[in-house]
Design a protein around this motif. Structure first.
Motif, PDB file in Angstrom:
ATOM      1  N   UNK A  80      79.127  59.902  14.966  1.00 40.30           N
ATOM      2  CA  UNK A  80      79.878  59.277  16.458  1.00 40.30           C
ATOM      3  C   UNK A  80      80.377  58.052  16.040  1.00 40.30           C
ATOM      4  N   UNK A  81      81.647  58.027  14.921  1.00 46.74           N
ATOM      5  CA  UNK A  81      82.292  56.774  14.990  1.00 46.74           C
ATOM      6  C   UNK A  81      83.404  56.977  15.919  1.00 46.74           C
ATOM      7  N   UNK A  82      83.920  55.964  16.197  1.00 42.77           N
ATOM      8  CA  UNK A  82      84.993  55.770  17.399  1.00 42.77           C
ATOM      9  C   UNK A  82      86.227  56.253  16.618  1.00 42.77           C
ATOM     10  N   UNK A  83      86.836  57.307  16.949  1.00 43.67           N
ATOM     11  CA  UNK A  83      88.015  58.027  16.187  1.00 43.67           C
ATOM     12  C   UNK A  83      89.083  57.202  16.448  1.00 43.67           C
TER      13      UNK A  83
ATOM     14  N   UNK B 257      70.981  52.614  15.500  1.00 44.19           N
ATOM     15  CA  UNK B 257      70.665  53.787  15.370  1.00 44.19           C
ATOM     16  C   UNK B 257      72.084  54.477  14.536  1.00 44.19           C
TER      17      UNK B 257
ATOM     18  N   UNK C 117      73.421  58.308  13.877  1.00 46.38           N
ATOM     19  CA  UNK C 117      73.182  59.768  14.347  1.00 46.38           C
ATOM     20  C   UNK C 117      73.742  60.825  13.589  1.00 46.38           C
TER      21      UNK C 117
ATOM     22  N   UNK D  26      75.783  63.199  13.652  1.00 53.24           N
ATOM     23  CA  UNK D  26      77.347  63.477  13.840  1.00 53.24           C
ATOM     24  C   UNK D  26      77.857  62.246  13.777  1.00 53.24           C
TER      25      UNK D  26
END
Lengths: 292, 255
Positions: free
Chosen positions: B102-105, B96, B98, B100
């Motif tokens: 939604x990477x892990x910052x 999936x 997204x 936005x």
């Protein structure tokens, strides 16, 4: 470069007479107070110098430090557990966590400490196993007597840490809430379990929010240890200095001794907090340099 | 017949409280097909996509991916809710992406890509890094391995997110408005990566407003409005001569 030939502005700086007046006023008050205090017999500075590095006071300061360190350590672990339980998909965990926080945040820590001191009066022993089933004298379980002399030191730690855990839980919860919901969704869609998502995605990001108030809680805990006299534990800094002042019929210099030590510890903690916060802000507000 | 189907949705209903968002969606997506879902906001496209990945639980209907019921197990004519671990296992096969990103910052690009391989599939780090590097190379980010998301442009972040999903070797990829949060000049690079993926034969469902992409890459186009499918078919045809009045009204605004 025609512009560089222009001279920088040479203006008459604005005067701040009120700042000077305020400074003068407060310095005057301060000096007057100090000069007066140095000569006031009630402070008894000789007694202060005599006891501030007294071996008993020194040991008591150590007890206060160890109470703070151990209680905070337990409180942080238990607080994280409570906060995570609060967000668990399991409704039983959510309710238990809510109830714990309700009780331990809703009653005064002093009262809680008195209760822990009376533990052996309320419960004479505790037993893990199946009650009422025994073969002669052999029970299916283990029996722990709570002696009248149960370590007051550890009762104090239990009391302090459980109370603090309720506050830490709220701090950790705020940290977890600060992490965008999309993070959890992205992790979930990668097939991560709820716990893996918490452990590797949500909690590491929440740390930045959790660290600064935790520093405040440590400083607060250092001072709260002075309430362990409710247990009653009398080996900590405050109780010990009270105890000495009873011997010499002079409370004020010993109160100053206690204050001096508390201030020394909180000052050190404030420095540590400053550097830890700077470190954690670094990853966020300033761009990180890649390791290429 | 169902052998060739990747997604088989029959009469899907989904409500949030009293608000019925999906009012009976029936759709089929064949293996290797690229389907674009279009429609005005609030039409239920994203919700439908999230149902396929079981991020939302459907209220009624039957939703199958690769001949497996999503979110439930059927035995003796009864539906049983899946255990969290079983649901998680289903999601591994469905990637999936997204809106936005939604990477892990807190993780670098490469660590984002290998996070699933390491934490879910328990692949050893060296192997995961080799595979992850190859995936990032394919989306044109071979030189950004050690960059944190904050150092990447939106387009680069979204390509990392695509690589992260592909790392789980999914059989189906879902894209939830993947270019809607991007500056216009960055849209192309993400669409290119998606196009490349489509050409490699990946089954894809793409919620998008990019009609150019739909026309060029998609095998089918589905127009949704008010929680139902209004029309579907060949993208070229739907875009050229929409049958439904509301489709026409919508297309006149976005084309």
């Amino acid at each position: 470069m025609a512009r560089s030939t222009k001279s920088t502005i040479q203006a008459v700086p604005l005067r701040h007479p009120f700042r000077w007046a305020a400074a003068f006023y407060f310095v005057l008050i301060g000096v007057a107070f100090i000069v007066d205090a140095l000569h006031r017999s009630a402070y008894d500075w000789k007694a202060f110098y005599k006891y501030v590095f007294d071996e008993r006071v020194f040991k008591a300061a150590g007890v206060t430090l160890s109470l703070t360190a151990i209680s905070m350590f337990i409180a942080i672990i238990w607080g994280v557990a409570l906060a995570v339980m609060r967000r668990s998909p399991n409704p039983v965990f959510r309710q238990v966590s809510w109830f714990f926080i309700w009780v331990f945040r809703g009653t005064p820590v002093y009262v809680q400490l008195v209760f822990w001191g009376l533990l052996s009066t309320i419960y004479h022993s505790f037993f893990i196993g199946i009650p009422d089933i025994h073969f002669g004298h052999f029970y299916l379980g283990v029996h722990f007597p709570i002696s009248q002399t149960a370590s007051l030191y550890w009762l104090a730690i239990i009391g302090l840490s459980l109370n603090e855990a309720a506050y830490m839980a709220e701090i950790v919860r705020a940290g977890l809430l600060s992490v965008d919901k999309g993070q959890e969704e992205a992790a979930t869609s990668l097939g991560m379990s709820w716990w893996t998502t918490m452990r590797f995605i949500v909690i590491p990001q929440a740390m930045r929010i959790i660290i600064p108030p935790t520093g405040n809680e440590i400083i607060s805990m250092l001072k709260t240890t002075s309430l362990v006299t409710a247990v009653p534990l009398i080996t900590d800094l405050y109780a010990r200095t009270r105890n000495i002042s009873d011997e010499i019929y002079n409370p004020i210099p010993l109160l100053m001794v206690a204050c001096a030590w508390y201030l020394f510890f909180t000052t050190v903690l404030m420095f540590v907090q400053y550097f830890v916060e700077k470190r954690f802000a670094r990853g966020h507000s300033v761009l990180r340099v890649s390791h290429e | 017949m169902s052998e060739s189907l990747m997604v088989n949705a029959v009469d899907i209903h989904k409500s949030f409280g009293t608000n019925e968002v999906l009012k009976g969606i029936t759709l089929e997506v064949k293996r290797g097909e690229v389907m674009c879902l279009v429609g005005p906001s609030g039409s239920g496209k994203s919700t439908f996509l999230r149902c396929i990945n079981h991020l939302e639980r459907i209220n009624s209907g039957r939703l199958m991916v690769d001949n497996q019921l999503i979110g439930y197990r059927e035995s003796n004519g009864k539906l049983h809710e899946l255990k969290p671990s079983e649901a998680a296992a289903q999601r591994i096969g469905i990637g999936m992406v997204f809106q936005k990103f939604n990477l892990f910052p807190h993780l670098t690009a490469i660590d984002n890509v290998i996070s699933g391989m390491i934490r879910v599939q328990k692949i050893d780090r060296a192997t995961a890094i080799a595979e992850g590097t190859e995936l990032l190379r394919r989306v044109g980010l071979a030189d950004k391995l050690e960059h944190y998301p904050a150092h990447l442009s939106g387009g680069q972040q979204q390509r990392v997110a695509i690589a992260r999903s592909l790392a789980m070797k999914p059989k189906l990829m879902l894209f939830d408005e993947p270019t809607s949060a991007l500056d216009p000049e960055l849209v192309g690079e993400v669409l290119d990566a998606m196009k490349q993926l489509a050409q490699s034969g990946m089954t894809m469902i793409v919620v998008t407003h990019e009609m150019g992409f739909a026309r060029e890459v998609a095998d089918s186009l589905v127009f949704m409005d008010g929680g139902v499918v209004l029309e579907s078919g060949d993208p070229e045809e739907v875009l050229r001569s929409p049958k439904h009045e509301r489709t026409r009204a919508f297309l006149s605004k976005v084309l």
